[in-house]
Design a protein around this motif. Structure first.
Motif, PDB file in Angstrom:
ATOM      1  N   UNK A  54     -11.182 -44.283  27.327  1.00 45.96           N
ATOM      2  CA  UNK A  54     -11.724 -43.126  26.611  1.00 45.96           C
ATOM      3  C   UNK A  54     -13.238 -43.254  26.433  1.00 45.96           C
ATOM      4  N   UNK A  55     -13.706 -44.468  26.173  1.00 51.32           N
ATOM      5  CA  UNK A  55     -15.152 -44.665  26.040  1.00 51.32           C
ATOM      6  C   UNK A  55     -15.858 -44.389  27.364  1.00 51.32           C
ATOM      7  N   UNK A  56     -15.255 -44.834  28.464  1.00 55.75           N
ATOM      8  CA  UNK A  56     -15.850 -44.606  29.790  1.00 55.75           C
ATOM      9  C   UNK A  56     -15.934 -43.113  30.097  1.00 55.75           C
ATOM     10  N   UNK A  57     -14.856 -42.390  29.828  1.00 51.83           N
ATOM     11  CA  UNK A  57     -14.837 -40.943  30.080  1.00 51.83           C
ATOM     12  C   UNK A  57     -15.838 -40.248  29.155  1.00 51.83           C
ATOM     13  N   UNK A  58     -15.963 -40.744  27.927  1.00 50.27           N
ATOM     14  CA  UNK A  58     -16.941 -40.185  26.990  1.00 50.27           C
ATOM     15  C   UNK A  58     -18.363 -40.302  27.514  1.00 50.27           C
ATOM     16  N   UNK A  68     -29.778 -29.564  27.808  1.00 49.06           N
ATOM     17  CA  UNK A  68     -29.868 -30.765  26.974  1.00 49.06           C
ATOM     18  C   UNK A  68     -29.253 -30.509  25.603  1.00 49.06           C
ATOM     19  N   UNK A  69     -29.505 -29.329  25.034  1.00 48.35           N
ATOM     20  CA  UNK A  69     -28.923 -28.982  23.738  1.00 48.35           C
ATOM     21  C   UNK A  69     -27.399 -28.940  23.855  1.00 48.35           C
ATOM     22  N   UNK A 104     -22.183 -31.452  22.623  1.00 50.04           N
ATOM     23  CA  UNK A 104     -20.957 -32.082  23.099  1.00 50.04           C
ATOM     24  C   UNK A 104     -20.845 -33.507  22.571  1.00 50.04           C
ATOM     25  N   UNK A 105     -21.945 -34.239  22.628  1.00 49.17           N
ATOM     26  CA  UNK A 105     -21.943 -35.621  22.144  1.00 49.17           C
ATOM     27  C   UNK A 105     -21.677 -35.672  20.641  1.00 49.17           C
ATOM     28  N   UNK A 106     -22.289 -34.761  19.884  1.00 49.80           N
ATOM     29  CA  UNK A 106     -22.085 -34.725  18.436  1.00 49.80           C
ATOM     30  C   UNK A 106     -20.630 -34.379  18.113  1.00 49.80           C
ATOM     31  N   UNK A 107     -20.048 -33.432  18.840  1.00 54.39           N
ATOM     32  CA  UNK A 107     -18.644 -33.080  18.619  1.00 54.39           C
ATOM     33  C   UNK A 107     -17.748 -34.276  18.906  1.00 54.39           C
ATOM     34  N   UNK A 108     -18.024 -34.984  19.990  1.00 54.73           N
ATOM     35  CA  UNK A 108     -17.238 -36.162  20.337  1.00 54.73           C
ATOM     36  C   UNK A 108     -17.353 -37.228  19.255  1.00 54.73           C
TER      37      UNK A 108
END
Length: 122
Positions: free
Chosen positions: A50-54, A87-88, A93-97
């Protein structure tokens, strides 16, 4: 398979999947194998996969579709380095994850705290 090189397994998996995407063996629109399948393929835990896919998700190489899976993005759809809107979107996406991961950690902490307090009162 993850090798014992000192490099974290999730980075090795992300590197391999990234190479497959860029090399064309995982074409745009192709679903990634399930987390369980990837864990078996790389002989790694589900959390490592999961970390790799993230990482790939944060890089914009794959995109998750709720209830359907994770799919390789069309490279032409990935934002250019100078594309602020892209970029936003990546940051959102990163914040949601990270928010989802934090919620899970908080839930686990709350559960373990409740269990401990229940044991001490007996």
């Amino acid at each position: 398979m993850v090798k014992n090189t000192g490099r974290p397994g999730y980075l090795q998996i992300a590197d391999d999947l990234r190479a497959q995407i860029r090399g064309g063996s995982l074409a745009p629109g192709t679903p990634l194998p399930s987390t369980t399948q990837l864990a078996e393929q790389y002989d790694a835990s589900l959390s490592v996969v999961k970390m790799a896919v993230g990482i790939l998700r944060n890089e914009g190489l794959v995109i998750g579709q709720q209830g359907k899976g994770v799919f390789v993005r069309d490279i032409d759809d990935t934002p250019a380095a100078g594309d602020i809107a892209g970029e936003v979107a990546n940051l959102r996406s990163a914040v949601q994850d990270l928010s989802a991961r934090l919620a899970k950690v908080e839930e686990q902490l709350a559960t373990s705290t409740t269990r401990r307090s229940g044991r001490s009162s007996r």
